[in-house]
Design an enzyme around this catalytic site. Structure first.
Site, PDB file in Angstrom:
ATOM      1  N   CYS A  51      -2.556   4.058  45.558  1.00 37.91           N
ATOM      2  CA  CYS A  51      -3.982   3.862  45.800  1.00 37.91           C
ATOM      3  C   CYS A  51      -4.181   2.406  46.227  1.00 37.91           C
ATOM      4  O   CYS A  51      -3.691   1.490  45.544  1.00 37.91           O
ATOM      5  CB  CYS A  51      -4.783   4.159  44.535  1.00 37.91           C
ATOM      6  SG  CYS A  51      -6.536   3.720  44.700  1.00 37.91           S
ATOM      7  N   ASP A  58      -0.150   7.884  43.859  1.00 42.16           N
ATOM      8  CA  ASP A  58      -0.743   9.138  44.303  1.00 42.16           C
ATOM      9  C   ASP A  58       0.401  10.060  44.716  1.00 42.16           C
ATOM     10  O   ASP A  58       1.396   9.603  45.283  1.00 42.16           O
ATOM     11  CB  ASP A  58      -1.673   8.918  45.498  1.00 42.16           C
ATOM     12  CG  ASP A  58      -2.967   8.232  45.098  1.00 42.16           C
ATOM     13  OD1 ASP A  58      -3.510   8.552  44.038  1.00 42.16           O
ATOM     14  OD2 ASP A  58      -3.445   7.380  45.869  1.00 42.16           O
ATOM     15  N   VAL A  73      13.325  15.418  65.395  1.00 42.06           N
ATOM     16  CA  VAL A  73      13.411  14.276  64.498  1.00 42.06           C
ATOM     17  C   VAL A  73      14.639  14.471  63.607  1.00 42.06           C
ATOM     18  O   VAL A  73      14.937  15.586  63.159  1.00 42.06           O
ATOM     19  CB  VAL A  73      12.127  14.084  63.665  1.00 42.06           C
ATOM     20  CG1 VAL A  73      11.927  15.210  62.665  1.00 42.06           C
ATOM     21  CG2 VAL A  73      12.121  12.731  62.964  1.00 42.06           C
ATOM     22  N   GLU A  74      15.382  13.399  63.396  1.00 42.79           N
ATOM     23  CA  GLU A  74      16.546  13.459  62.510  1.00 42.79           C
ATOM     24  C   GLU A  74      16.024  13.406  61.075  1.00 42.79           C
ATOM     25  O   GLU A  74      15.229  12.534  60.736  1.00 42.79           O
ATOM     26  CB  GLU A  74      17.486  12.286  62.820  1.00 42.79           C
ATOM     27  CG  GLU A  74      18.844  12.387  62.147  1.00 42.79           C
ATOM     28  CD  GLU A  74      18.797  12.024  60.687  1.00 42.79           C
ATOM     29  OE1 GLU A  74      19.290  12.844  59.873  1.00 42.79           O
ATOM     30  OE2 GLU A  74      18.245  10.960  60.343  1.00 42.79           O
ATOM     31  N   SER A  75      16.437  14.334  60.237  1.00 41.19           N
ATOM     32  CA  SER A  75      15.796  14.537  58.935  1.00 41.19           C
ATOM     33  C   SER A  75      16.014  13.389  57.952  1.00 41.19           C
ATOM     34  O   SER A  75      15.124  13.100  57.145  1.00 41.19           O
ATOM     35  CB  SER A  75      16.242  15.867  58.315  1.00 41.19           C
ATOM     36  OG  SER A  75      17.633  15.874  58.112  1.00 41.19           O
ATOM     37  N   HIS A  92      -5.482   8.872  50.879  1.00 42.48           N
ATOM     38  CA  HIS A  92      -4.782  10.119  51.216  1.00 42.48           C
ATOM     39  C   HIS A  92      -4.930  10.460  52.691  1.00 42.48           C
ATOM     40  O   HIS A  92      -3.961  10.847  53.354  1.00 42.48           O
ATOM     41  CB  HIS A  92      -5.332  11.288  50.400  1.00 42.48           C
ATOM     42  CG  HIS A  92      -5.293  11.111  48.915  1.00 42.48           C
ATOM     43  ND1 HIS A  92      -4.558  10.150  48.266  1.00 42.48           N
ATOM     44  CD2 HIS A  92      -5.919  11.802  47.944  1.00 42.48           C
ATOM     45  CE1 HIS A  92      -4.727  10.260  46.960  1.00 42.48           C
ATOM     46  NE2 HIS A  92      -5.560  11.261  46.736  1.00 42.48           N
TER      47      HIS A  92
END
Length: 153
Positions: A51, A58, A73-75, A92
């Site tokens: 936060c 959070d 995308v490479e993980s 958030h």
């Protein structure tokens, strides 16, 4: 045969968690199945950030779906990028949309959506949803499978 994985620097290496999302390096590889429209899903059930007002943690369950174009995308790099939010202060909504926008800018996918299912603080869960456009009609896109909040787990 060309090695499409030859430029990856993080996978298979001892890689530290980046200090911030801005410092995180996403990596990608050419999509060897770019002639097929298909959905890729990443689920991060233990995403954390801070936060920006209180510094309290959070927690969220993130679900990222995308229909790749020319890139995947490479993980491991994605995991490190998501982990870099652990010490990052943002609301958030900002975290969720920032992740989606960075992936869209980096990958130029045919389509992407993100569901940020945030655990409550102060008694209110905040869920954040975004997608780049209409859901593709020619690709199976399953429901994200996260029920409305009733004590998630």
């Amino acid at each position: 045969m060309e090695n499409i994985y030859g430029d990856l620097r993080q996978l298979g290496s001892d890689t530290r968690l980046p200090e911030s999302p801005e410092a995180a390096e996403l990596e990608r590889v050419p999509n060897p199945q770019s002639d097929v429209a298909y959905c890729v899903r990443f689920t991060a059930p233990e995403f954390t950030s801070l936060c920006p007002m209180t510094g309290q943690p959070d927690f969220a369950h993130l679900v990222i779906d995308y229909v790749p174009g020319g890139w995947l995308v490479e993980s491991k790099s994605l995991k490190l990028y998501l982990g870099s939010f652990r010490n990052h202060g943002a609301f958030h909504e900002d975290c969720t949309i920032s992740i989606a926008r960075r992936l869209v800018d980096f990958l130029d996918p045919q389509w992407l959506r993100i569901g940020g299912y945030w655990y409550p603080r102060g008694g209110i869960p905040i869920d954040v949803f975004w997608q780049t456009g209409q859901t593709p009609s020619d690709v199976w896109i399953p429901d994200q499978g996260v029920p409305p909040y009733r004590g998630r787990g």
